[in-house]
Structures are given as C-alpha cells and as structure tokens.
Design an enzyme around this catalytic site. Structure first.
Site, mmCIF file in Angstrom:
data_model
loop_
_atom_site.group_PDB
_atom_site.id
_atom_site.type_symbol
_atom_site.label_atom_id
_atom_site.label_comp_id
_atom_site.label_asym_id
_atom_site.label_seq_id
_atom_site.Cartn_x
_atom_site.Cartn_y
_atom_site.Cartn_z
ATOM 1 C CG ASP A 104 -2.023 -1.110 1.210
ATOM 2 O OD1 ASP A 104 -1.994 -1.502 0.253
ATOM 3 O OD2 ASP A 104 -3.145 -0.624 1.936
ATOM 4 C CG HIS A 249 2.064 0.440 4.446
ATOM 5 N ND1 HIS A 249 1.434 -0.255 5.447
ATOM 6 C CD2 HIS A 249 0.913 1.151 4.852
ATOM 7 C CE1 HIS A 249 0.619 -0.929 5.594
ATOM 8 N NE2 HIS A 249 -0.167 0.647 5.070
#
Length: 281
Positions: A104, A249
């Site tokens: 992400d 992430h």
C-alpha cells in the site's frame, strides 16, 4: 541447517508441486472469484506460483514487459458487480496454501524499486494499492510495477478517511485515481482498498459503480508504525495462514523496516510451502 543448494532444490520442488496442483485444478475458479468476506473455492494458476530463485550470485531473469499504454483512446467499460462481489474480501480459500501479498501507499521512489527487485527475485506477483497523488508524480514507476506483472489497484487520490466525506468527494477520490492509473498503464483498476480499511456506504457504492471489488486483509503487521524489522517479521509469521491477505507498505514514509522484513519472511514462507497470488490483470 539446510545448505543453499538444499534450499534451492526444495524451492524447485515446491514449484513442481505447484504445477501439478495447477493441472489438478483445471476448471476450478480463481482464488479471487466469488464474493463476501471469504473468496470462493480456489484453483491455483501460473500467476500464483513462485518461480525458483536464481543460483547464489546469479542475476535474476527479467520478465518480458507487459504492454502499457500512456493514453488509452477508448472509453473503459466497467464490470458490473453482484451484491456479493461488492463486499470487502478479507481472505482467500483457507484450504489452499496460498497467500496474497498486498503493498500500500506507493509508488515511492525510495522503496518501491527495492520491493520490485525482491519480488522478481522470488517470482512473486503482488497487488500494489497506489495513491493517486503519488502515482501522478511517478508515472514511470507506476508503469514499471505494471510491466513486472503486478496487479495495479486503487487506494484513493489523497488517502483520506472516507467515512467523513460527502458522496461527491468520495467519487472524486476513486474516479480520479482510476482514470489516472488507466491512462498511465492501459489497465483499468478492478480492486479498491479504503485507507485504513475504513469503508463507507458511499465508497462501497462508488467502487461498485467503477467496477472495483474491495480488498481488505487478514494479516496486519502494522509496519506503517515502524515497530522494528523483527517485530514486523514475527507478526507476519505468527499470523499468516493459508488464504491470508497480508498488508505491507512501500510508501507513506520510511519503509526500510518493511523492506528488510520482506527479505526475511518471504523465503521462510516459500520454504514452508506457501504460494503467492494476485488477481489477474
């Protein structure tokens, strides 16, 4: 302790086993079919199978680039979703030793290239949930992600809390991002993730209108908080299970701990017999 040669041989056997599973699963649906919180019974396709890593010291092979278009000239047609397909998916079929790796908040020029090189080393396809305002600043990196065969997905334009936004603003966040990713890669996003996993009635409706299903997660190491490489690694290895969707992430700050954790836990999961999958492009 296994030698490098034994580890490589074991990974080769895993690939061979995966190819056998592929043949046995012919005619079955993808891990990403179905709807609701648990995806329907899964078959495993070639995109879900890791390839054997190169011999120690060898350079990883470069996959043929996927076609990408800078400016599609046709108006995209969005898939019409059923009510079940519009619900967030939290995990895949628990009966198969398959994991979905999701990344992400990118793209990020500091960390995304390292993540891409690592995934290529292990032959893993992942899903990258991209933020529009990052993607517009780094279009070449967006195309690189797509050209490596990874799935490009929508993570809004500015990463806001959608629960406190009007329907019109929610639509702008999602539609603007999908349009940009389509123009940049030639691919229309078919999956969406709400920032923080905080869906709203408006975001679910808009995502469905844009032909996007909603992907949540079942394993969250909270790597965004930078708790330490060993903590991130331990949380994932403790919580991962067949059918897990793992959240990591590559953007939104210093993600060096996440990159270091990926280098540690990916080979462990592969050696434990896990395969990695992403939605078809």
């Amino acid at each position: 302790m296994l030698s490098d040669r034994q580890i490589t041989s074991r990974r080769l056997l895993l690939v061979a086993a995966g190819m056998s599973l592929l043949g046995a699963a012919a005619g079955c649906r993808s891990p990403w079919s179905g709807g609701g919180e648990v995806a329907a019974e899964a078959g495993v396709d070639e995109s879900a199978l890791p390839v054997a890593p190169p011999a120690p010291g060898a350079l990883p092979a470069t996959p043929p680039p996927a076609p990408s278009a800078a400016a599609p000239s046709v108006v995209p047609v969005h898939k019409v979703l059923t009510a079940a397909e519009a619900k967030p998916v939290y995990e895949l079929d628990a009966e198969r030793r398959v994991v979905a790796l999701t990344i992400d908040d990118g793209p990020d020029p500091r960390h995304t290239p390292t993540v891409l090189a690592l995934l290529q080393q292990y032959g893993i396809r992942a899903t990258f949930f991209l933020i529009g305002e990052n993607a517009v600043e780094h279009p070449a990196l967006v195309r690189e992600i797509a050209d490596h065969g990874h799935h490009i997905a929508n993570h809004t334009w500015t990463h806001p809390d959608l629960r406190h936004m009007s329907d019109a603003k929610v639509r702008d966040e999602l539609e603007r991002t999908s349009d940009l990713l389509h123009k940049t890669t030639g691919r229309l996003p078919t999956w969406f993730r709400a920032p923080g996993g905080d869906w709203s009635d408006a975001s679910l409706k808009v995502a469905a209108d844009l032909g996007m299903r909603n992907m949540a997660w079942s394993v969250d190491p909270r790597d965004w908080a930078r708790p330490g490489t060993s903590v991130i690694t331990d949380r994932i290895l403790k919580d991962v299970r067949p059918g897990a969707i793992v959240l990591n992430h590559d953007g939104g700050g210093d993600r060096s701990q996440t990159v270091a954790a990926l280098k540690t836990y990916l080979p462990v999961l592969i050696d434990s017999g896990y395969f990695f999958t992403a939605p078809p492009n």
